[in-house]
Scaffold this motif. Structure first.
Motif, short mmCIF file in Angstrom:
data_model
loop_
_atom_site.label_atom_id
_atom_site.label_comp_id
_atom_site.label_asym_id
_atom_site.label_seq_id
_atom_site.Cartn_x
_atom_site.Cartn_y
_atom_site.Cartn_z
N ARG A 1 0.67 -1.15 -0.27
CA ARG A 1 0.15 -0.36 -0.37
C ARG A 1 1.04 1.17 0.12
NH1 ARG A 1 -3.13 1.86 5.08
NH2 ARG A 1 -3.54 4.54 4.22
N LEU A 2 1.84 1.71 0.73
CA LEU A 2 2.88 2.68 1.18
C LEU A 2 3.40 2.71 -0.65
CD1 LEU A 2 4.60 4.45 2.09
CD2 LEU A 2 6.19 2.31 2.19
N LEU A 3 3.83 1.47 -1.35
CA LEU A 3 4.49 1.61 -2.92
C LEU A 3 3.30 2.23 -3.52
CD1 LEU A 3 6.48 -1.09 -2.76
CD2 LEU A 3 7.47 0.88 -1.86
N LYS A 4 2.30 1.87 -3.09
CA LYS A 4 1.23 2.69 -4.25
C LYS A 4 0.43 3.77 -4.25
CE LYS A 4 -3.18 1.39 -6.00
NZ LYS A 4 -4.68 0.15 -5.33
N GLU A 5 0.72 4.36 -2.87
CA GLU A 5 -0.22 5.39 -2.64
C GLU A 5 1.33 5.94 -2.64
OE1 GLU A 5 -2.27 4.96 1.27
OE2 GLU A 5 -3.77 3.78 0.50
N ARG A 6 2.14 5.95 -2.43
CA ARG A 6 3.50 7.19 -2.27
C ARG A 6 2.91 8.51 -1.78
NH1 ARG A 6 7.22 4.05 -4.12
NH2 ARG A 6 8.65 6.27 -4.34
N PRO A 7 2.91 7.75 -0.12
CA PRO A 7 2.25 9.42 0.47
C PRO A 7 3.78 10.27 1.05
CG PRO A 7 2.66 7.23 1.75
CD PRO A 7 2.70 6.88 0.56
N LYS A 8 4.15 11.60 1.21
CA LYS A 8 5.23 11.88 1.32
C LYS A 8 6.06 11.87 2.62
CE LYS A 8 7.06 16.81 0.39
NZ LYS A 8 6.43 17.47 -0.45
N ALA A 9 6.11 10.51 3.22
CA ALA A 9 6.72 10.09 4.36
C ALA A 9 8.34 9.46 4.58
CB ALA A 9 6.08 9.27 4.82
N LEU A 10 8.81 8.84 5.84
CA LEU A 10 10.14 8.27 5.32
C LEU A 10 9.86 6.47 5.49
CD1 LEU A 10 11.44 10.31 8.36
CD2 LEU A 10 12.11 10.54 5.76
N GLY A 11 8.88 6.07 5.82
CA GLY A 11 8.50 5.28 5.59
C GLY A 11 7.22 4.85 6.38
N GLU B 1 -0.20 -1.37 15.18
CA GLU B 1 -0.26 -0.27 14.42
C GLU B 1 0.21 -0.60 13.70
OE1 GLU B 1 -4.09 2.86 16.78
OE2 GLU B 1 -1.54 3.01 16.95
N THR B 2 0.79 -0.25 12.36
CA THR B 2 1.65 0.34 11.56
C THR B 2 1.40 1.76 11.69
OG1 THR B 2 1.73 -1.59 10.26
CG2 THR B 2 2.24 -0.12 9.06
N LEU B 3 2.31 2.28 11.74
CA LEU B 3 2.66 3.85 11.96
C LEU B 3 3.07 4.61 10.79
CD1 LEU B 3 3.84 4.20 15.75
CD2 LEU B 3 1.08 4.31 14.43
N LEU B 4 2.92 5.59 9.45
CA LEU B 4 3.48 6.52 9.25
C LEU B 4 4.66 7.37 9.66
CD1 LEU B 4 3.74 6.31 5.77
CD2 LEU B 4 1.21 8.29 5.95
N LEU B 5 5.26 6.82 9.56
CA LEU B 5 7.13 7.69 9.66
C LEU B 5 6.92 9.08 8.91
CD1 LEU B 5 10.32 5.31 10.26
CD2 LEU B 5 9.03 6.44 11.69
N LEU B 6 6.40 10.46 9.18
CA LEU B 6 6.70 11.25 9.17
C LEU B 6 8.10 12.36 9.40
CD1 LEU B 6 2.91 12.64 9.72
CD2 LEU B 6 3.87 11.80 7.43
N PRO B 7 8.45 13.09 8.67
CA PRO B 7 9.23 14.12 8.91
C PRO B 7 9.61 14.69 10.29
CG PRO B 7 9.07 14.80 6.41
CD PRO B 7 7.90 13.52 7.02
#
Length: 149
Positions: free
Chosen positions: A98-108, A132-138
Motif C-alpha cells: 500500500r505504501l508503494l502504491k500510494e507513495r505518501p510524503k513520508a520516510l516510511g 498498529e503500523t505507523l507512517l513515519l513522517l519527517p
C-alpha cells in the motif's frame, strides 16, 4: 529420442526460471544483526509475499535507523529500504504494498516493538495481539497507517 526430450524439457525449465526471475516483486534491502531469528521470519514472510529481499548483517542497527531519521523510540530489531522508503520492524507485506502504491510524503513505515502475531512474530498457538503500523513522517512525527487485530 530421450536426449531430444531432455533438451526440450531443459529449455522449458530455463525459460520458466527466467520468467520467475523477471516476475520477482519489489526489491528490498534488509538490515539486521546476525543473531535475530524473528528478523529471519520477517524476511521469509516478505519473500513469500512476492518481495525480493537482500539481507545485510550489521553490528549496530541504531546507526542505520539514525541515518534514515528514525527516532529511537520508533525503532525495532531490523529495518529495510524499499522504493525510496524505510520500513522498521515487523511491518506486514500488505502495508508495504500500500505504501508503494500510494507513495505518501513520508520516510516510511514502522511497527514499534515486536507485537505477537505480526509477520515474523507468529506464535505456535496462533495467539496474536492488536497493533498498529505507523507512517513515519519527517521530524519523527507519525500517524496510524493501518490497524491489525
Amino acid at each position: 529420442m530421450d536426449r531430444r526430450l531432455f533438451l526440450i524439457a531443459s529449455g522449458a525449465a530455463a525459460l520458466s526460471a527466467g520468467s520467475a526471475a523477471a516476475a520477482a516483486g519489489p526489491k528490498l534491502t534488509v538490515y539486521k544483526t546476525a543473531s535475530c531469528g524473528c528478523c529471519r521470519g520477517w524476511v521469509t514472510a516478505m519473500a513469500r509475499a512476492g518481495f525480493a529481499p537482500t539481507v545485510v548483517e550489521v553490528e549496530d542497527l541504531s546507526v542505520e535507523w539514525r541515518k534514515r531519521g528514525v527516532p529511537d523510540q520508533l525503532s525495532s530489531c531490523h529495518l529495510a529500504d524499499i522504493g525510496g522508503y524505510v520500513t522498521v520492524g515487523h511491518v506486514p507485506p500488505q502495508d508495504v504494498r500500500r505504501l508503494l502504491k500510494e507513495r505518501p510524503k513520508a520516510l516510511g513505515l514502522t511497527v514499534p516493538g515486536m507485537p505477537l502475531g505480526s509477520p515474523g512474530m507468529e506464535h505456535p498457538s496462533g495467539k496474536t495481539e492488536p497493533y498498529e503500523t505507523l507512517l513515519l513522517l519527517p521530524g519523527g512525527r507519525t500517524r496510524v497507517f493501518a490497524r491489525h487485530a
